[in-house]
Design an enzyme around this catalytic site. Structure first.
Site, short mmCIF file in Angstrom:
data_model
loop_
_atom_site.label_atom_id
_atom_site.label_comp_id
_atom_site.label_asym_id
_atom_site.label_seq_id
_atom_site.Cartn_x
_atom_site.Cartn_y
_atom_site.Cartn_z
N LYS A 44 -5.65 2.53 39.80
CA LYS A 44 -6.33 1.70 40.50
C LYS A 44 -5.51 0.69 40.73
O LYS A 44 -4.79 0.22 39.89
CB LYS A 44 -7.53 1.18 39.79
CG LYS A 44 -8.32 -0.12 40.34
CD LYS A 44 -8.94 0.37 41.93
CE LYS A 44 -9.30 -0.86 42.38
NZ LYS A 44 -9.72 -0.85 43.87
N SER A 45 -5.55 0.13 42.04
CA SER A 45 -4.67 -0.99 42.30
C SER A 45 -4.87 -2.07 41.26
O SER A 45 -6.09 -2.51 41.27
CB SER A 45 -4.88 -1.34 43.74
OG SER A 45 -4.50 -0.58 44.71
N CYS A 130 -5.70 -3.54 51.34
CA CYS A 130 -7.37 -3.62 50.75
C CYS A 130 -7.94 -4.70 51.91
O CYS A 130 -7.56 -5.79 52.07
CB CYS A 130 -7.27 -4.54 49.40
SG CYS A 130 -8.88 -4.67 48.75
N LYS A 164 1.00 1.39 50.69
CA LYS A 164 -0.25 1.95 51.23
C LYS A 164 -0.80 1.12 52.35
O LYS A 164 -0.95 0.00 52.50
CB LYS A 164 -1.30 1.83 50.23
CG LYS A 164 -2.83 2.28 50.31
CD LYS A 164 -2.90 3.80 50.39
CE LYS A 164 -4.46 4.39 50.71
NZ LYS A 164 -5.09 4.20 49.29
N SER A 194 -8.94 2.95 53.67
CA SER A 194 -10.19 3.16 54.17
C SER A 194 -10.11 2.55 55.78
O SER A 194 -9.49 1.52 55.96
CB SER A 194 -11.54 2.32 53.41
OG SER A 194 -11.04 1.30 52.99
#
Ligand SMILES: O=C(O)c1[nH]c(=O)[nH]c(=O)c1Cl
Length: 311
Positions: A44-45, A130, A164, A194
């Site tokens: 997990k980040s 994010c 990412k 996402s």
């Protein structure tokens, strides 16, 4: 069919792995991924310290995918760094990926320095995308900030580094971002994160699906597959060949894995479907990919990887 995936000087039993944020918060979840048919895993980040994240409900499975506004909950960098350092001592464990997502450039740089000074021998993923920390716009949609971040990162970080990225939707954006990325010795890019700030509405209850941000959250699953494939392919066409590509987004079955590889992905990550099915999903995806390869007469991934045809 041989599903062995090569990625720089690493080999993995399959090209499949989890997407950061899914099934990778605790050491138990991470151990379950290692016990699965996934080729490797990403944590997990992490932020420097423990983070509780956004109020719940903050994740929902939907018929066509998922929506989330987790808010970067995680146990803190040391927890994940300890895990990968312990695991890498075991020769049966594949090369691992460690993800970081500071909520400031300074925090990112601090974490990269900490990792650089450690004995970590895997790959580090700098999450620039994010979409769910209130008040913090995504770095990767600010091209100047992205360039500054990468320049600063490579000044101090000497281990393999990937980034990412969020989805982009305009061909000139692909040109601009690829031109920036090609200036740096990146090991890989991971595309896509996402699709940020979607809004799912439940008509019966006349309500949104998740609590944070009035219901706005990142979309995953089937909703995002064509966008994910476009980003994988656009960057494969534009990036230096030494920059590998991890394809993430919308994988539900072996055909979706095949499509990502055809578009140019070297590895693929699974998020929403892993959330829905658990780590057994990798057994199914591997079997379905092998069936497709056998039916088409392909023996190894290199037989078709990146060979998407146009009309
Ligand atoms: O809300 C999250 O934790 C989150 N959720 C996402 O969909 N992508 C990310 O990179 C992160 Cl950091």
């Amino acid at each position: 069919a041989d599903l062995t995936a090569s990625f720089h000087d690493h080999t993995f039993q399959t090209p499949l792995m989890n997407a950061s944020g899914v099934y990778c918060y605790t050491t138990e979840e991470l151990d379950n991924l290692l016990a699965s048919k996934a080729g490797t895993l990403v944590t997990k980040s992490a932020t420097i310290n423990y983070r509780a994240g956004n109020p719940e409900p903050r994740y929902r499975n939907l018929a066509l995918g998922s929506i989330n506004s987790m808010g970067l909950p995680n146990e803190g960098l040391a927890y994940y760094l300890d895990y990968v350092l312990k695991k890498q001592a075991d020769p049966t464990v594949p090369t691992l990926f460690l993800s970081v997502a500071g909520i400031s450039m300074a925090e990112d740089l601090d974490m990269l320095s900490t990792i650089d000074q450690s004995d970590f021998n895997g790959l580090t993923e700098l999450n620039l995308s994010c979409p769910n920390v209130p008040g913090k716009p995504q770095v990767a949609y600010d091209f100047e900030a992205t360039e500054k971040m990468l320049a600063a990162a490579f000044e101090r970080f000497h281990k393999p580094l990937g980034v990412k990225l969020p989805p982009y939707f305009d061909l000139t954006q692909f040109d601009i971002v690829a031109q920036i990325l090609n200036q740096y010795p990146l090991a890989y890019i991971n595309t896509i994160n996402s699709i940020g700030n979607g809004l799912y509405i439940d008509v019966d209850s006349e309500t949104v699906a998740i609590k944070p941000k009035g219901g706005f959250g990142g979309l995953g699953g089937a909703y995002v597959l064509p966008t994910a494939l476009a980003n994988v392919h656009a960057f494969r066409q534009r990036l230096n060949p030494e920059i590998a590509i991890i394809g993430t987004g919308g994988i539900e079955n072996g055909a979706d894995v095949f499509a990502h590889l055809l578009a140019g992905a070297d590895l693929v990550q699974v998020g929403t479907q892993l959330m829905k099915d658990g780590p057994d999903v990798f057994t199914r995806l591997a079997a379905e990919l092998a069936d497709i390869m056998n039916a088409k007469g392909y023996h190894k991934l290199a037989d078709f990887k990146g060979k998407l045809k146009t009309l």
